[in-house]
Design a protein around this motif. Structure first.
Motif, PDB file in Angstrom:
ATOM      1  N   GLU A  12       0.904  -1.229  -0.036  1.00 30.77           N
ATOM      2  CA  GLU A  12       0.044   0.119   0.040  1.00 30.77           C
ATOM      3  C   GLU A  12       1.013   1.240   0.017  1.00 30.77           C
ATOM      4  OE1 GLU A  12      -2.789  -1.044   3.308  1.00 30.77           O
ATOM      5  OE2 GLU A  12      -3.724  -2.671   1.782  1.00 30.77           O
ATOM      6  N   ILE A  13       1.969   1.299   0.568  1.00 29.07           N
ATOM      7  CA  ILE A  13       2.805   2.345   0.656  1.00 29.07           C
ATOM      8  C   ILE A  13       3.382   2.504  -0.562  1.00 29.07           C
ATOM      9  CG2 ILE A  13       5.315   3.231   1.196  1.00 29.07           C
ATOM     10  CD1 ILE A  13       4.827   1.928   4.073  1.00 29.07           C
ATOM     11  N   ALA A  14       3.777   1.446  -1.502  1.00 28.71           N
ATOM     12  CA  ALA A  14       4.184   1.470  -2.924  1.00 28.71           C
ATOM     13  C   ALA A  14       3.164   1.719  -3.747  1.00 28.71           C
ATOM     14  CB  ALA A  14       4.831   0.113  -3.231  1.00 28.71           C
ATOM     15  N   GLU A  15       2.019   1.714  -3.485  1.00 28.40           N
ATOM     16  CA  GLU A  15       0.672   2.084  -4.499  1.00 28.40           C
ATOM     17  C   GLU A  15       0.569   3.644  -4.461  1.00 28.40           C
ATOM     18  OE1 GLU A  15      -1.821  -2.106  -4.352  1.00 28.40           O
ATOM     19  OE2 GLU A  15      -2.296  -0.525  -3.059  1.00 28.40           O
ATOM     20  N   GLN A  16       1.185   4.353  -3.220  1.00 31.72           N
ATOM     21  CA  GLN A  16       0.574   5.666  -3.263  1.00 31.72           C
ATOM     22  C   GLN A  16       0.744   6.580  -4.478  1.00 31.72           C
ATOM     23  OE1 GLN A  16       1.022   6.738   1.295  1.00 31.72           O
ATOM     24  NE2 GLN A  16       3.028   6.211   0.763  1.00 31.72           N
ATOM     25  N   PRO A  17       1.800   6.542  -5.237  1.00 26.40           N
ATOM     26  CA  PRO A  17       1.928   7.604  -6.536  1.00 26.40           C
ATOM     27  C   PRO A  17       0.764   7.346  -7.152  1.00 26.40           C
ATOM     28  CG  PRO A  17       4.051   6.436  -6.244  1.00 26.40           C
ATOM     29  CD  PRO A  17       3.222   5.805  -5.097  1.00 26.40           C
ATOM     30  N   LYS A  18      -0.081   5.912  -7.284  1.00 24.51           N
ATOM     31  CA  LYS A  18      -0.890   5.565  -8.303  1.00 24.51           C
ATOM     32  C   LYS A  18      -2.430   6.100  -7.698  1.00 24.51           C
ATOM     33  CE  LYS A  18      -3.137   2.203 -10.743  1.00 24.51           C
ATOM     34  NZ  LYS A  18      -4.725   2.454 -10.610  1.00 24.51           N
ATOM     35  N   ALA A  19      -2.299   5.959  -6.186  1.00 23.44           N
ATOM     36  CA  ALA A  19      -3.742   6.351  -5.544  1.00 23.44           C
ATOM     37  C   ALA A  19      -3.763   7.829  -5.630  1.00 23.44           C
ATOM     38  CB  ALA A  19      -3.472   5.630  -4.028  1.00 23.44           C
ATOM     39  N   VAL A  20      -2.818   8.601  -5.540  1.00 27.81           N
ATOM     40  CA  VAL A  20      -2.661  10.048  -5.340  1.00 27.81           C
ATOM     41  C   VAL A  20      -3.091  10.710  -6.785  1.00 27.81           C
ATOM     42  CG1 VAL A  20      -1.139  12.151  -5.522  1.00 27.81           C
ATOM     43  CG2 VAL A  20      -1.237  10.438  -3.651  1.00 27.81           C
ATOM     44  N   ALA A  21      -2.551   9.901  -7.884  1.00 22.64           N
ATOM     45  CA  ALA A  21      -2.884  10.216  -9.311  1.00 22.64           C
ATOM     46  C   ALA A  21      -4.392   9.997  -9.568  1.00 22.64           C
ATOM     47  CB  ALA A  21      -1.948   9.502 -10.318  1.00 22.64           C
ATOM     48  N   ASP A  22      -4.803   8.637  -8.830  1.00 21.69           N
ATOM     49  CA  ASP A  22      -6.195   8.338  -9.160  1.00 21.69           C
ATOM     50  C   ASP A  22      -7.199   9.330  -8.646  1.00 21.69           C
ATOM     51  OD1 ASP A  22      -5.151   6.085 -10.607  1.00 21.69           O
ATOM     52  OD2 ASP A  22      -5.792   4.443  -9.394  1.00 21.69           O
ATOM     53  N   THR A  23      -6.750   9.737  -7.339  1.00 24.64           N
ATOM     54  CA  THR A  23      -7.585  10.566  -6.619  1.00 24.64           C
ATOM     55  C   THR A  23      -7.813  11.819  -7.293  1.00 24.64           C
ATOM     56  OG1 THR A  23      -7.311   9.480  -4.801  1.00 24.64           O
ATOM     57  CG2 THR A  23      -8.244  11.442  -4.596  1.00 24.64           C
ATOM     58  N   LEU A  24      -6.668  12.213  -8.213  1.00 23.89           N
ATOM     59  CA  LEU A  24      -6.718  13.448  -8.877  1.00 23.89           C
ATOM     60  C   LEU A  24      -7.331  13.434 -10.109  1.00 23.89           C
ATOM     61  CD1 LEU A  24      -3.170  14.734  -8.469  1.00 23.89           C
ATOM     62  CD2 LEU A  24      -5.196  16.023  -7.710  1.00 23.89           C
ATOM     63  N   LEU A  25      -7.659  12.349 -10.834  1.00 22.92           N
ATOM     64  CA  LEU A  25      -8.055  12.027 -11.936  1.00 22.92           C
ATOM     65  C   LEU A  25      -9.470  12.537 -12.422  1.00 22.92           C
ATOM     66  CD1 LEU A  25      -6.737  10.392 -14.552  1.00 22.92           C
ATOM     67  CD2 LEU A  25      -8.341   8.581 -14.126  1.00 22.92           C
ATOM     68  N   GLY A  26      -9.529  13.416 -13.739  1.00 24.27           N
ATOM     69  CA  GLY A  26     -10.871  13.859 -13.880  1.00 24.27           C
ATOM     70  C   GLY A  26     -11.409  15.013 -13.025  1.00 24.27           C
ATOM     71  N   ARG A  27     -10.439  15.487 -12.157  1.00 23.11           N
ATOM     72  CA  ARG A  27     -10.951  16.733 -11.206  1.00 23.11           C
ATOM     73  C   ARG A  27     -10.107  17.947 -11.446  1.00 23.11           C
ATOM     74  NH1 ARG A  27     -11.515  12.386  -6.041  1.00 23.11           N
ATOM     75  NH2 ARG A  27     -13.733  11.740  -6.654  1.00 23.11           N
ATOM     76  N   ALA A 195      -1.198  18.777  -9.449  1.00 27.43           N
ATOM     77  CA  ALA A 195      -1.181  17.578 -10.505  1.00 27.43           C
ATOM     78  C   ALA A 195      -0.240  16.663 -10.755  1.00 27.43           C
ATOM     79  CB  ALA A 195      -1.771  18.441 -11.675  1.00 27.43           C
ATOM     80  N   ARG A 196       1.140  17.156 -10.485  1.00 24.82           N
ATOM     81  CA  ARG A 196       2.305  16.347 -10.719  1.00 24.82           C
ATOM     82  C   ARG A 196       2.766  15.587  -9.373  1.00 24.82           C
ATOM     83  NH1 ARG A 196       4.352  21.189 -13.165  1.00 24.82           N
ATOM     84  NH2 ARG A 196       5.234  21.650 -11.007  1.00 24.82           N
ATOM     85  N   ILE A 197       2.003  15.680  -8.013  1.00 25.86           N
ATOM     86  CA  ILE A 197       2.871  15.490  -6.949  1.00 25.86           C
ATOM     87  C   ILE A 197       2.615  13.892  -6.978  1.00 25.86           C
ATOM     88  CG2 ILE A 197       0.389  15.169  -5.478  1.00 25.86           C
ATOM     89  CD1 ILE A 197       3.378  17.115  -4.452  1.00 25.86           C
ATOM     90  N   GLY A 198       1.964  13.115  -7.707  1.00 25.66           N
ATOM     91  CA  GLY A 198       2.240  11.664  -7.636  1.00 25.66           C
ATOM     92  C   GLY A 198       3.794  11.087  -8.042  1.00 25.66           C
ATOM     93  N   GLU A 199       4.297  12.129  -9.023  1.00 29.32           N
ATOM     94  CA  GLU A 199       5.611  11.695  -9.313  1.00 29.32           C
ATOM     95  C   GLU A 199       6.610  11.898  -8.198  1.00 29.32           C
ATOM     96  OE1 GLU A 199       6.172  14.039 -13.088  1.00 29.32           O
ATOM     97  OE2 GLU A 199       4.114  13.686 -13.596  1.00 29.32           O
ATOM     98  N   GLU A 200       6.265  12.969  -7.562  1.00 28.64           N
ATOM     99  CA  GLU A 200       7.224  13.461  -6.484  1.00 28.64           C
ATOM    100  C   GLU A 200       7.102  12.326  -5.496  1.00 28.64           C
ATOM    101  OE1 GLU A 200       9.212  15.443  -7.359  1.00 28.64           O
ATOM    102  OE2 GLU A 200       8.277  17.326  -8.237  1.00 28.64           O
ATOM    103  N   VAL A 201       6.033  11.715  -5.144  1.00 31.63           N
ATOM    104  CA  VAL A 201       6.077  10.630  -4.350  1.00 31.63           C
ATOM    105  C   VAL A 201       6.636   9.438  -4.619  1.00 31.63           C
ATOM    106  CG1 VAL A 201       4.178   9.076  -3.011  1.00 31.63           C
ATOM    107  CG2 VAL A 201       3.628  11.378  -3.269  1.00 31.63           C
TER     108      VAL A 201
END
Ligand code: M6R
Length: 369
Positions: A12-27, A195-201
């Motif tokens: 779940e720690i490793a999934e964070q970049p995706k989780a963050v990006a998914d939560t931003l998606l379309g918003r 919008a770019r924060i997933g990459e930083e994570v």
């Protein structure tokens, strides 16, 4: 099902970049405007809001504490954050102009549910920030903003926390947008960074080996203290909570400005203190204060573990261990600064032989008082 990881928590720690990006998606729209029509709260109602009250428990409460800084700064609406268990037994002052935000990963936490019922009875509009579709808290709220972290199995919350932060930032920015406060000059650049924060994570996750090594070296200690200021303070609280629940160690988070009002008496030779340092750019007064705090505790023998922004040279002479995170706007820093603390707690728990995914005495969702 653990996807090759030893524990769900690691996955779940490793999934964070995706989780963050998914939560931003379309918003976020092409022009950087927030597209949160899904909330279905009429703009008229949002324009009238004169107070935001956030209620939550545990890690979700820490997300709320961070949201307060963002909401007040970007919207100038007063914001209170309260533990749901305290709020529900108080006599809070709410009316139709109050926006109550209930944050919950599971959507089933009893105290948070009771708090929102209490708020609705008094005519407040309730917005749920939730990770579980169709759960009780969003069902009973006026509106919901779902986090898209995916199922979180480990008892210790990680990806849900980061996505709760994203959702809180979105709500704060959206309120700013609807009400026209600070829009073009301040909000727009932040939206771009968000919008770019997933990459930083992701970048933070790539540099975690020294953090794991450090955690293993501290397995024999019984206390770890955490210090922060501004949004770094709730990050310190979250780091301490992770360590309590996973490593069963005495861990406490303090606002750095409180040191001299008591906590500094705890500092003695060799006690590890994790310090979350704000960016030296922008509001550098916060940064400078934090650097003096590090000097103060180090002079008293603390082993300093410093989380600071890449390129921050001022902290180098005082850091026994330096953990660098990418530069972000101050308000967004918790998204990158929390990750090393999750890794730290998980590794310490493992080194102490604890059960990472199912810590003793805890349940994933607290449906009783
Ligand atoms: O499901 P919720 O977000 O309402 O849960 C709230 C807390 O019980 C939860 O965050 C708890 O503190 C976690 N175990 C922390 O890691």
């Amino acid at each position: 099902e653990k996807g090759g990881y030893d524990y769900f928590m690691l996955k779940e720690i490793a999934e964070q970049p995706k989780a963050v990006a998914d939560t931003l998606l379309g918003r976020i729209g092409a022009e950087g405007q927030l597209t949160l029509d899904e909330l279905r709260i009429p703009a008229q109602v949002l324009k009238m809001v004169d107070k935001v009250v956030i209620v939550a428990c545990g890690t979700a409460f820490h997300a709320g504490l961070i949201a307060k800084y963002a909401i007040e700064h970007w919207t100038r609406i007063p914001c209170e954050v309260e533990l749901a268990s305290e709020f529900r037994y108080r006599d809070p002052i709410l009316d139709a102009r109050s926006l109550v935000v209930a944050i919950s990963q599971s959507g089933e936490t009893m105290d948070t549910l009771m708090a929102l019922r209490h708020a609705r009875e008094q005519g407040a509009t309730v917005l749920a920030i939730c990770n579980t579709n169709g759960s009780t808290i969003p069902r009973e709220s006026d509106a919901v903003l779902y986090t898209h972290a995916g199922p979180e199995v480990a008892v210790a919350s990680t990806k849900a926390f980061l996505t709760q932060l994203v959702a809180c930032y979105l709500v704060a920015l959206y309120l700013g947008q609807v009400r026209g406060t600070k829009w073009a000059d301040e909000i727009l650049p932040v939206v771009r960074d968000l919008a770019r924060i997933g990459e930083e994570v992701e970048r933070v996750l790539e540099t975690m080996e020294p953090v794991r090594e450090l955690a293993r070296s501290l397995a024999g200690h019984d206390t770890v203290l955490f210090l922060g200021r501004h949004v770094g303070y709730p990050v310190a609280l979250e780091g301490a909570l992770k360590l309590k629940e996973l490593a069963y160690m005495h861990a406490e988070g303090f606002a750095a400005g409180e040191l001299k009002h008591g906590p500094i008496a705890l500092i003695e030779e060799g006690v590890p203190v994790v310090v979350v340092v704000p960016s030296p750019r922008g509001r550098s007064v916060l940064h400078d204060k934090m650097v003096s705090n590090i000097q103060e505790i180090r002079a008293r023998g603390a082993l300093t573990i410093v989380i600071a922004e890449e390129g921050d040279r001022a902290v180098v002479p005082y850091a026994d261990h330096l953990i660098l995170v990418p530069a972000t706007p101050t308000l967004l820093q918790p998204l990158v600064a929390t990750v090393p603390l999750q890794v730290f707690a998980c590794e310490l728990a493992t080194a102490r032989g604890n059960e990472v995914d199912q810590p003793r005495n805890l349940a994933k969702s607290v449906t009783v008082e």
